[in-house]
Design a protein around this motif. Sequence first.
Motif, PDB file in Angstrom:
ATOM      1  N   THR A 103      42.279  38.757  23.838  1.00  7.64           N
ATOM      2  CA  THR A 103      42.889  37.317  23.803  1.00  7.64           C
ATOM      3  C   THR A 103      42.442  36.363  25.041  1.00  7.64           C
ATOM      4  OG1 THR A 103      44.628  38.228  22.420  1.00  7.64           O
ATOM      5  CG2 THR A 103      45.173  36.363  23.556  1.00  7.64           C
ATOM      6  N   GLY A 104      42.370  37.170  26.180  1.00  7.28           N
ATOM      7  CA  GLY A 104      42.116  36.656  27.589  1.00  7.28           C
ATOM      8  C   GLY A 104      40.818  36.026  27.560  1.00  7.28           C
ATOM      9  N   ILE A 105      39.693  36.867  26.798  1.00  4.41           N
ATOM     10  CA  ILE A 105      38.367  36.236  26.829  1.00  4.41           C
ATOM     11  C   ILE A 105      38.111  35.053  25.822  1.00  4.41           C
ATOM     12  CG2 ILE A 105      36.358  36.821  25.791  1.00  4.41           C
ATOM     13  CD1 ILE A 105      36.840  38.177  28.517  1.00  4.41           C
ATOM     14  N   ARG A 106      39.194  34.793  24.781  1.00  4.46           N
ATOM     15  CA  ARG A 106      39.169  33.753  23.752  1.00  4.46           C
ATOM     16  C   ARG A 106      39.624  32.556  24.646  1.00  4.46           C
ATOM     17  NH1 ARG A 106      40.199  37.589  19.794  1.00  4.46           N
ATOM     18  NH2 ARG A 106      42.502  37.134  19.839  1.00  4.46           N
ATOM     19  N   ALA A 107      40.515  32.876  25.632  1.00  2.00           N
ATOM     20  CA  ALA A 107      41.108  31.685  26.322  1.00  2.00           C
ATOM     21  C   ALA A 107      40.490  31.326  27.553  1.00  2.00           C
ATOM     22  CB  ALA A 107      42.444  32.495  26.868  1.00  2.00           C
ATOM     23  N   GLY A 108      38.943  31.963  27.677  1.00  2.00           N
ATOM     24  CA  GLY A 108      38.199  31.687  28.622  1.00  2.00           C
ATOM     25  C   GLY A 108      38.506  31.937  30.115  1.00  2.00           C
ATOM     26  N   ILE A 109      39.485  32.707  30.243  1.00  2.00           N
ATOM     27  CA  ILE A 109      39.761  33.513  31.693  1.00  2.00           C
ATOM     28  C   ILE A 109      38.606  34.375  31.994  1.00  2.00           C
ATOM     29  CG2 ILE A 109      41.499  34.873  32.587  1.00  2.00           C
ATOM     30  CD1 ILE A 109      43.504  33.867  30.369  1.00  2.00           C
ATOM     31  N   PRO A 110      38.367  34.439  33.270  1.00  2.00           N
ATOM     32  CA  PRO A 110      37.534  35.171  33.901  1.00  2.00           C
ATOM     33  C   PRO A 110      37.897  36.522  33.670  1.00  2.00           C
ATOM     34  CG  PRO A 110      37.768  33.372  35.438  1.00  2.00           C
ATOM     35  CD  PRO A 110      39.040  33.145  34.123  1.00  2.00           C
ATOM     36  N   PRO A 111      36.786  37.514  33.378  1.00  2.00           N
ATOM     37  CA  PRO A 111      37.284  38.937  33.034  1.00  2.00           C
ATOM     38  C   PRO A 111      37.850  39.641  34.354  1.00  2.00           C
ATOM     39  CG  PRO A 111      35.106  38.451  32.497  1.00  2.00           C
ATOM     40  CD  PRO A 111      35.498  37.251  33.180  1.00  2.00           C
ATOM     41  N   GLU A 112      37.577  39.199  35.558  1.00  2.26           N
ATOM     42  CA  GLU A 112      38.499  39.743  36.768  1.00  2.26           C
ATOM     43  C   GLU A 112      39.829  39.775  36.641  1.00  2.26           C
ATOM     44  OE1 GLU A 112      36.098  36.787  38.069  1.00  2.26           O
ATOM     45  OE2 GLU A 112      35.776  38.460  36.927  1.00  2.26           O
ATOM     46  N   ASP A 113      40.248  38.293  36.106  1.00  2.00           N
ATOM     47  CA  ASP A 113      41.496  37.765  36.202  1.00  2.00           C
ATOM     48  C   ASP A 113      42.208  38.381  35.150  1.00  2.00           C
ATOM     49  OD1 ASP A 113      40.927  36.278  38.565  1.00  2.00           O
ATOM     50  OD2 ASP A 113      40.684  34.538  37.392  1.00  2.00           O
ATOM     51  N   ILE A 114      41.600  38.782  34.023  1.00  2.00           N
ATOM     52  CA  ILE A 114      42.067  39.341  32.759  1.00  2.00           C
ATOM     53  C   ILE A 114      42.668  40.772  33.120  1.00  2.00           C
ATOM     54  CG2 ILE A 114      41.962  40.462  30.538  1.00  2.00           C
ATOM     55  CD1 ILE A 114      39.997  37.917  30.090  1.00  2.00           C
ATOM     56  N   ALA A 144      43.228  41.880  36.035  1.00  2.00           N
ATOM     57  CA  ALA A 144      44.293  41.702  37.449  1.00  2.00           C
ATOM     58  C   ALA A 144      45.690  41.401  36.799  1.00  2.00           C
ATOM     59  CB  ALA A 144      44.169  40.757  38.295  1.00  2.00           C
ATOM     60  N   ALA A 145      45.735  40.863  35.416  1.00  2.00           N
ATOM     61  CA  ALA A 145      46.688  40.332  34.788  1.00  2.00           C
ATOM     62  C   ALA A 145      47.385  41.533  33.926  1.00  2.00           C
ATOM     63  CB  ALA A 145      46.572  39.131  33.967  1.00  2.00           C
ATOM     64  N   ILE A 146      46.324  42.289  33.418  1.00  2.00           N
ATOM     65  CA  ILE A 146      46.829  43.278  32.686  1.00  2.00           C
ATOM     66  C   ILE A 146      47.526  44.253  33.659  1.00  2.00           C
ATOM     67  CG2 ILE A 146      46.014  45.302  31.108  1.00  2.00           C
ATOM     68  CD1 ILE A 146      43.998  43.327  30.038  1.00  2.00           C
ATOM     69  N   ARG A 147      46.801  44.727  34.836  1.00  2.00           N
ATOM     70  CA  ARG A 147      47.523  45.782  35.469  1.00  2.00           C
ATOM     71  C   ARG A 147      48.824  45.231  35.985  1.00  2.00           C
ATOM     72  NH1 ARG A 147      47.646  50.477  36.132  1.00  2.00           N
ATOM     73  NH2 ARG A 147      45.331  50.598  36.255  1.00  2.00           N
ATOM     74  N   ALA A 148      49.015  43.897  36.387  1.00  2.00           N
ATOM     75  CA  ALA A 148      50.206  43.557  36.571  1.00  2.00           C
ATOM     76  C   ALA A 148      51.283  43.387  35.818  1.00  2.00           C
ATOM     77  CB  ALA A 148      50.289  41.889  37.443  1.00  2.00           C
ATOM     78  N   HIS A 149      51.199  43.348  34.365  1.00  2.00           N
ATOM     79  CA  HIS A 149      52.004  43.326  33.417  1.00  2.00           C
ATOM     80  C   HIS A 149      51.917  44.870  32.511  1.00  2.00           C
ATOM     81  CE1 HIS A 149      51.734  38.843  34.111  1.00  2.00           C
ATOM     82  NE2 HIS A 149      52.794  39.130  33.305  1.00  2.00           N
ATOM     83  N   THR A 150      51.405  45.813  32.978  1.00  2.00           N
ATOM     84  CA  THR A 150      51.532  47.023  32.387  1.00  2.00           C
ATOM     85  C   THR A 150      52.798  47.497  32.836  1.00  2.00           C
ATOM     86  OG1 THR A 150      49.294  47.355  32.365  1.00  2.00           O
ATOM     87  CG2 THR A 150      50.405  49.380  32.409  1.00  2.00           C
ATOM     88  N   PRO A 151      53.841  47.911  31.743  1.00  2.00           N
ATOM     89  CA  PRO A 151      55.083  48.672  32.172  1.00  2.00           C
ATOM     90  C   PRO A 151      54.683  49.880  32.812  1.00  2.00           C
ATOM     91  CG  PRO A 151      55.074  47.825  30.010  1.00  2.00           C
ATOM     92  CD  PRO A 151      53.420  47.649  30.543  1.00  2.00           C
ATOM     93  N   THR A 152      55.693  50.513  33.430  1.00  2.00           N
ATOM     94  CA  THR A 152      55.746  51.649  33.781  1.00  2.00           C
ATOM     95  C   THR A 152      55.958  52.712  32.556  1.00  2.00           C
ATOM     96  OG1 THR A 152      57.990  51.700  34.599  1.00  2.00           O
ATOM     97  CG2 THR A 152      56.315  51.541  36.082  1.00  2.00           C
ATOM     98  N   GLY A 153      55.397  53.909  32.421  1.00  2.00           N
ATOM     99  CA  GLY A 153      55.414  54.570  31.420  1.00  2.00           C
ATOM    100  C   GLY A 153      55.249  56.073  31.589  1.00  2.00           C
ATOM    101  N   GLY A 154      54.621  56.778  30.292  1.00  2.00           N
ATOM    102  CA  GLY A 154      54.673  58.417  30.476  1.00  2.00           C
ATOM    103  C   GLY A 154      53.451  58.726  31.076  1.00  2.00           C
TER     104      GLY A 154
END
Length: 90
Positions: free
Chosen positions: A31-42, A44-54
């Motif tokens: 979805t990020g690639i299709r939105a034209g977002i630079p890979p490194e920003d994608i 970083a955003a995934i890391r920031a939005h990854t919930p804590t879990g198991g």
Amino acid sequence: MNLNRFNDALRSLPRPGGHGYHPRLLGVANTGIRAGIPPEDIAAAIRAHTPTGGRLVPDREIETAVLKASNDAPGGRRPTAHHWKSVGTC
């Protein structure tokens, strides 16, 4: 519009550890690639939005998903992760 889809996808990431995080990760990266977002920003955003879990999600898992999404895209950008700054702490 695609940016909204990316933000929605980020918010929908399940917590890691048996809740479907890994399969969803590639969908968010696509979805990020299709939105034209630079890979490194994608990544970083995934890391920031990854919930804590198991389990802890290593940076390499996120980077691999983003690289795959980028390489598989029409006219793939083919970035290399070694040019990125670390996206997180794992």
